[in-house]
Design a protein around this motif. Structure first.
Motif, PDB file in Angstrom:
ATOM      1  N   GLY A 134      66.691  28.299  31.453  1.00  0.00           N
ATOM      2  CA  GLY A 134      67.927  29.059  31.429  1.00  0.00           C
ATOM      3  C   GLY A 134      68.377  29.485  30.053  1.00  0.00           C
ATOM      4  N   ARG A 135      67.637  29.067  29.027  1.00  0.00           N
ATOM      5  CA  ARG A 135      67.970  29.449  27.655  1.00  0.00           C
ATOM      6  C   ARG A 135      66.872  30.372  27.118  1.00  0.00           C
ATOM      7  N   THR A 136      66.947  30.714  25.863  1.00  0.00           N
ATOM      8  CA  THR A 136      66.053  31.726  25.302  1.00  0.00           C
ATOM      9  C   THR A 136      65.171  31.113  24.217  1.00  0.00           C
ATOM     10  N   ILE A 137      63.875  31.386  24.319  1.00  0.00           N
ATOM     11  CA  ILE A 137      62.899  30.890  23.355  1.00  0.00           C
ATOM     12  C   ILE A 137      62.205  32.088  22.710  1.00  0.00           C
ATOM     13  N   GLY A 138      62.162  32.089  21.385  1.00  0.00           N
ATOM     14  CA  GLY A 138      61.475  33.143  20.661  1.00  0.00           C
ATOM     15  C   GLY A 138      60.009  32.794  20.459  1.00  0.00           C
ATOM     16  N   LEU A 139      59.138  33.759  20.720  1.00  0.00           N
ATOM     17  CA  LEU A 139      57.703  33.592  20.490  1.00  0.00           C
ATOM     18  C   LEU A 139      57.228  34.693  19.554  1.00  0.00           C
ATOM     19  N   GLU A 140      56.302  34.335  18.694  1.00  0.00           N
ATOM     20  CA  GLU A 140      55.836  35.260  17.668  1.00  0.00           C
ATOM     21  C   GLU A 140      55.233  36.513  18.293  1.00  0.00           C
ATOM     22  N   ASP A 141      55.470  37.625  17.604  1.00  0.00           N
ATOM     23  CA  ASP A 141      54.984  38.933  18.047  1.00  0.00           C
ATOM     24  C   ASP A 141      54.194  39.582  16.914  1.00  0.00           C
ATOM     25  N   PRO A 142      52.841  39.625  17.018  1.00  0.00           N
ATOM     26  CA  PRO A 142      52.014  39.335  18.191  1.00  0.00           C
ATOM     27  C   PRO A 142      51.760  37.841  18.390  1.00  0.00           C
ATOM     28  N   GLY A 143      51.377  37.517  19.602  1.00  0.00           N
ATOM     29  CA  GLY A 143      51.040  36.143  19.956  1.00  0.00           C
ATOM     30  C   GLY A 143      50.348  36.146  21.307  1.00  0.00           C
ATOM     31  N   LEU A 144      49.985  34.988  21.799  1.00  0.00           N
ATOM     32  CA  LEU A 144      49.268  34.902  23.070  1.00  0.00           C
ATOM     33  C   LEU A 144      50.185  35.264  24.238  1.00  0.00           C
ATOM     34  N   ASP A 145      49.785  36.253  25.033  1.00  0.00           N
ATOM     35  CA  ASP A 145      50.592  36.625  26.186  1.00  0.00           C
ATOM     36  C   ASP A 145      50.639  35.497  27.209  1.00  0.00           C
ATOM     37  N   PHE A 146      49.606  34.674  27.258  1.00  0.00           N
ATOM     38  CA  PHE A 146      49.588  33.549  28.181  1.00  0.00           C
ATOM     39  C   PHE A 146      50.718  32.572  27.890  1.00  0.00           C
ATOM     40  N   HIS A 147      51.006  32.344  26.624  1.00  0.00           N
ATOM     41  CA  HIS A 147      52.103  31.443  26.272  1.00  0.00           C
ATOM     42  C   HIS A 147      53.449  32.023  26.703  1.00  0.00           C
ATOM     43  N   ARG A 148      53.596  33.321  26.637  1.00  0.00           N
ATOM     44  CA  ARG A 148      54.826  33.936  27.140  1.00  0.00           C
ATOM     45  C   ARG A 148      54.976  33.686  28.629  1.00  0.00           C
ATOM     46  N   LEU A 193      34.278  40.718  22.202  1.00  0.00           N
ATOM     47  CA  LEU A 193      35.249  40.586  21.112  1.00  0.00           C
ATOM     48  C   LEU A 193      36.645  40.457  21.699  1.00  0.00           C
ATOM     49  N   GLY A 194      37.601  40.045  20.855  1.00  0.00           N
ATOM     50  CA  GLY A 194      38.996  40.029  21.254  1.00  0.00           C
ATOM     51  C   GLY A 194      39.707  41.274  20.756  1.00  0.00           C
ATOM     52  N   ALA A 195      40.774  41.656  21.445  1.00  0.00           N
ATOM     53  CA  ALA A 195      41.553  42.837  21.064  1.00  0.00           C
ATOM     54  C   ALA A 195      42.938  42.417  20.603  1.00  0.00           C
ATOM     55  N   LEU A 196      43.406  43.018  19.528  1.00  0.00           N
ATOM     56  CA  LEU A 196      44.747  42.719  19.023  1.00  0.00           C
ATOM     57  C   LEU A 196      45.825  43.275  19.938  1.00  0.00           C
ATOM     58  N   GLY A 197      45.549  44.419  20.565  1.00  0.00           N
ATOM     59  CA  GLY A 197      46.578  45.117  21.332  1.00  0.00           C
ATOM     60  C   GLY A 197      47.209  44.297  22.435  1.00  0.00           C
ATOM     61  N   THR A 198      46.464  43.392  23.053  1.00  0.00           N
ATOM     62  CA  THR A 198      46.998  42.606  24.165  1.00  0.00           C
ATOM     63  C   THR A 198      47.990  41.546  23.709  1.00  0.00           C
ATOM     64  N   HIS A 199      48.084  41.303  22.408  1.00  0.00           N
ATOM     65  CA  HIS A 199      48.932  40.224  21.910  1.00  0.00           C
ATOM     66  C   HIS A 199      50.370  40.663  21.625  1.00  0.00           C
ATOM     67  N   TRP A 200      50.622  41.966  21.601  1.00  0.00           N
ATOM     68  CA  TRP A 200      51.985  42.424  21.320  1.00  0.00           C
ATOM     69  C   TRP A 200      52.869  42.260  22.544  1.00  0.00           C
TER      70      TRP A 200
END
Length: 454
Positions: free
Chosen positions: A190-204, A411-418
């Motif tokens: 119910g509260r708000t948590i900030g996650l780094e941008d870019p970061g893992l979308d799975f963690h979001r 390879l991994g892509a940076l675009g999916t992390h934003w």
């Protein structure tokens, strides 16, 4: 009524509560057991008198049920002898088409260590020693905080190696980093948590699923940009930000701590790749500067193996009780055998030796990658198990990923992390931990050839 045939030489559970009449219930239970294979062909059934006595049914009810199943072909009966399950042809039900998982020939995706480096011999010795010394109670249900043996050696190790202020009573062992994050996000439901941008979308996704809201924390060349006014807590990777690879600047560290102290907020420190720095001494954990406002999370996933599912949180005092309560409700406790072995590995300094060996191995890989990509725009090379490869104008991630895939390179892509990809900068996230030692040079050569093809 649920019946366990433990007295008949046939280990079978029958549920007779599903139908209105007892005869119908017995018929349906036997029919289901035969269809599912729990009663195999030629299994001899109890005599009607015996089964009737055990189930509390009239003998005629059991006889009628047997007769009905004989008529349907599920049973066979011999006059004056016994009743057994008929030899029916197997029932083959259509199954969903299994998902095909292909393994690329060359794998430079980020997020995994070289699992072939797992110290099998040292781990085996640690398991043997720890189990031989463990009290009998170690094999029972355990403390939701985790094994005291592991929490004790971790308190010493984290203080020595990462500058963490820890005591065993503030440490909770979890089944990997994701569970630690989910437990904390549930506390902040119910509260708000900030996650780094870019970061893992799975963690979001993990945070949202736990019931907390997510806001982006921008990342630039100096690390995470704080303050974030709307956040009650933020997740930071000060040692080596994923995926950009930057280390949180000292001034940003001070700003983050002041932000947490001034508003009674929380910093969740993901010590991502904290053990693997190559060009200078590792940066100490942020938790050491504000232990009552920072949760420190470490894991064995990169140092040993993701298969172990072992991570640890060092908590402020006020979070210990709610986190332990949630941990108990989630899975009671993390498995104990691996905890005991890891405690032994740390106590015998085999863990330190293994990390030093891996640090040398990964530094050589990093150097080899840099040498074979001269002139490439590489970021985050000072630490960790990956680099960010910038792309020249006009070249898209999709173009490179497709060309690489055609040659068997992943390879991994940076675009999916934003948080909101849109027109954000693109690039490649190249992991140099995943390949086995012998496969790594060929993977780097293939990456070089792919890039030269544009």
């Amino acid at each position: 009524m649920a019946i366990d045939w433990s007295n008949f030489g046939v280990d079978l559970h029958l549920d007779l509560s599903a139908s209105a009449t007892r005869r119908t219930a017995l018929e349906e239970a036997l029919r289901d057991a035969i269809r599912s294979g729990r009663l195999a062909p030629q299994t001899r059934l109890p005599a009607t008198r015996t089964l009737a006595a055990e189930l509390g049914l009239a003998r005629g009810t059991v006889s009628a049920a047997y007769d009905q199943l004989v008529a349907e072909g599920y049973l066979t009966a011999r006059q004056g002898s016994f009743t057994e399950v008929a030899a029916l042809p197997p029932i083959v039900l259509p199954t969903a088409v299994p998902e095909m998982v292909t393994t690329p020939r060359y794998d430079l995706r980020p997020g995994s260590p070289d699992v072939s480096t797992f110290p099998v011999a040292a781990w085996t010795r640690a398991v043997r020693r720890s189990l031989s010394r463990a009290p009998v109670t170690a094999f029972d249900y355990g403390d939701p905080r985790g094994s005291l043996a592991l929490r004790s050696v971790l308190a010493d190790y984290l203080g020595r190696a990462r500058g963490v202020l820890a005591s065993p009573d503030r440490i909770v062992i979890t089944s990997g980093y994701v569970q630690a994050l989910a437990l904390l996000a549930t506390v902040y439901r119910g509260r708000t948590i900030g996650l780094e941008d870019p970061g893992l979308d799975f963690h979001r996704d993990v945070v949202r699923e736990a019931g907390a809201s997510v806001v982006p924390v921008p990342v630039d060349s100096l690390g995470a940009v704080l303050p974030v006014a709307s956040a009650d807590a933020v997740v930071l990777t000060p040692a080596h930000q994923y995926p950009m690879g930057v280390t949180l600047h000292p001034e940003r560290r001070r700003t983050a701590v002041e932000w947490a102290r001034s508003g009674d907020r929380l910093i969740i420190e993901d010590d991502y790749d904290g053990e693997f720095r190559y060009d200078r001494q590792p940066v100490g954990a942020l938790q050491g500067t504000a232990p009552e406002h920072v949760v420190y999370i470490g894991t064995a996933a990169k140092t040993l193996s993701p298969a172990l599912r072992l991570a640890w949180m060092v908590l402020p005092a006020y979070l210990v009780e709610p986190v332990v309560r949630l941990k108990r409700l989630t899975d009671v406790h993390t498995e104990t055998i691996g905890q005991l072995a890891l405690a032994d590995l740390i106590a015998e300094h085999a863990y330190d030796r293994h990390i030093r060996a891996c640090r040398l191995r990964y530094r050589r890989r990093r150097d080899q990658l840099v040498d074979r990509l001269p002139g490439a725009d590489l970021g985050g090379i000072a630490a960790g198990l990956h680099v960010v490869l910038g792309l020249p104008a006009g070249l898209s991630e999709r173009d490179v990923l497709d060309a690489a895939a055609a040659r068997g390179l992943a390879l991994g892509a940076l675009g999916t992390h934003w948080h909101e990809p849109g027109a954000r900068p693109q690039g490649l996230v190249v992991g140099y931990g995943t390949p086995r030692e012998g496969a790594y040079p060929a993977a780097v050569d293939m990456l070089s050839r792919v890039l030269r093809s544009f």
